[in-house]
Design a protein around this motif. Sequence first.
Motif, PDB file in Angstrom:
ATOM      1  N   GLY A   1       0.819  -1.201   0.000  1.00  0.00           N
ATOM      2  CA  GLY A   1       0.000   0.000   0.000  1.00  0.00           C
ATOM      3  C   GLY A   1       0.855   1.254   0.000  1.00  0.00           C
ATOM      4  N   TYR A   2       0.445   2.229  -0.812  1.00  0.00           N
ATOM      5  CA  TYR A   2       1.171   3.495  -0.937  1.00  0.00           C
ATOM      6  C   TYR A   2       0.207   4.639  -0.623  1.00  0.00           C
ATOM      7  N   HIS A   3       0.581   5.476   0.326  1.00  0.00           N
ATOM      8  CA  HIS A   3      -0.257   6.606   0.737  1.00  0.00           C
ATOM      9  C   HIS A   3       0.332   7.867   0.113  1.00  0.00           C
ATOM     10  N   LEU A   4      -0.231   8.268  -1.013  1.00  0.00           N
ATOM     11  CA  LEU A   4       0.321   9.378  -1.784  1.00  0.00           C
ATOM     12  C   LEU A   4      -0.020  10.726  -1.176  1.00  0.00           C
ATOM     13  N   SER A   5      -1.107  10.779  -0.438  1.00  0.00           N
ATOM     14  CA  SER A   5      -1.535  11.975   0.283  1.00  0.00           C
ATOM     15  C   SER A   5      -2.541  11.523   1.329  1.00  0.00           C
ATOM     16  N   PRO A   6      -2.992  12.408   2.233  1.00  0.00           N
ATOM     17  CA  PRO A   6      -4.017  11.993   3.195  1.00  0.00           C
ATOM     18  C   PRO A   6      -5.305  11.496   2.543  1.00  0.00           C
ATOM     19  N   GLN A   7      -5.555  11.897   1.297  1.00  0.00           N
ATOM     20  CA  GLN A   7      -6.785  11.487   0.606  1.00  0.00           C
ATOM     21  C   GLN A   7      -6.552  10.385  -0.429  1.00  0.00           C
ATOM     22  N   LEU A   8      -5.355  10.314  -1.025  1.00  0.00           N
ATOM     23  CA  LEU A   8      -5.117   9.440  -2.170  1.00  0.00           C
ATOM     24  C   LEU A   8      -4.238   8.259  -1.784  1.00  0.00           C
ATOM     25  N   HIS A   9      -4.724   7.043  -2.078  1.00  0.00           N
ATOM     26  CA  HIS A   9      -4.022   5.821  -1.701  1.00  0.00           C
ATOM     27  C   HIS A   9      -4.081   4.836  -2.871  1.00  0.00           C
ATOM     28  N   GLN A  10      -3.040   3.999  -3.004  1.00  0.00           N
ATOM     29  CA  GLN A  10      -3.056   2.965  -4.027  1.00  0.00           C
ATOM     30  C   GLN A  10      -2.449   1.679  -3.482  1.00  0.00           C
ATOM     31  N   VAL A  11      -2.840   0.567  -4.115  1.00  0.00           N
ATOM     32  CA  VAL A  11      -2.407  -0.762  -3.683  1.00  0.00           C
ATOM     33  C   VAL A  11      -2.071  -1.585  -4.916  1.00  0.00           C
ATOM     34  N   VAL A  12      -0.973  -2.342  -4.845  1.00  0.00           N
ATOM     35  CA  VAL A  12      -0.662  -3.360  -5.848  1.00  0.00           C
ATOM     36  C   VAL A  12      -0.498  -4.681  -5.109  1.00  0.00           C
TER      37      VAL A  12
END
Length: 204
Positions: A43-54
């Motif tokens: 999991g990558y937390h790009l900002s407090p609102q934006l997150h992505q998972v691979v």
Amino acid sequence: QTIAGGQLAFHTVVPLLDVKFRAGGATFKSSGLGDITVGAALGYHLSPQLHQVVGLDIVAPTGKYRANDPSSLGRNYWTFQPVYAVTYMQPSGFNGDVKIMYDINRRNGDTDTRSGQALHADYAAGWGLGNGWVVGVGGHVFQQVTDDRGPGSAQGKARAIGFGPAIRYANDKGFLVTVKWQKDFNVRNRPEGGGLLVKATIPF
């Protein structure tokens, strides 16, 4: 744990199903445990609102299966599924989610058939009301990209689009519940219908 800049996570999805299938004047019903999914992800937390998972999910053939029962709770074969997901969340205002999956299916030993590989996605868009609540719409898109192989092969690639309303609650501890209704449209070479889905995410 942090690996390649992402937070390592493991998860399990245990589906409890209630299936009713009608065709040609006949009705089939089944209830119980479906195929269990286990997986690992970063999991990558790009900002407090934006997150992505691979990640990679593995779907095990744990659901009850009978070759002559279209309401069977399992598919009777293993599936390996690379996953990518991105989420934009805020307490008040726009929220959006997209989860993209690619199915690599193994052979069904009872029918000697291997289902074709498929690209599919779940999506949702909604509006945050505050206090953890989001209301909106969601659905799915499914497109088979390779042909079935074996004696029970479908005559053509499967496809479907699903759409319907959704509501979600999440707290700051990671607990999440989603309730959504979806109706299938533009279906080819697979069963068509609708479904009520209730999903709970419980961190530990």
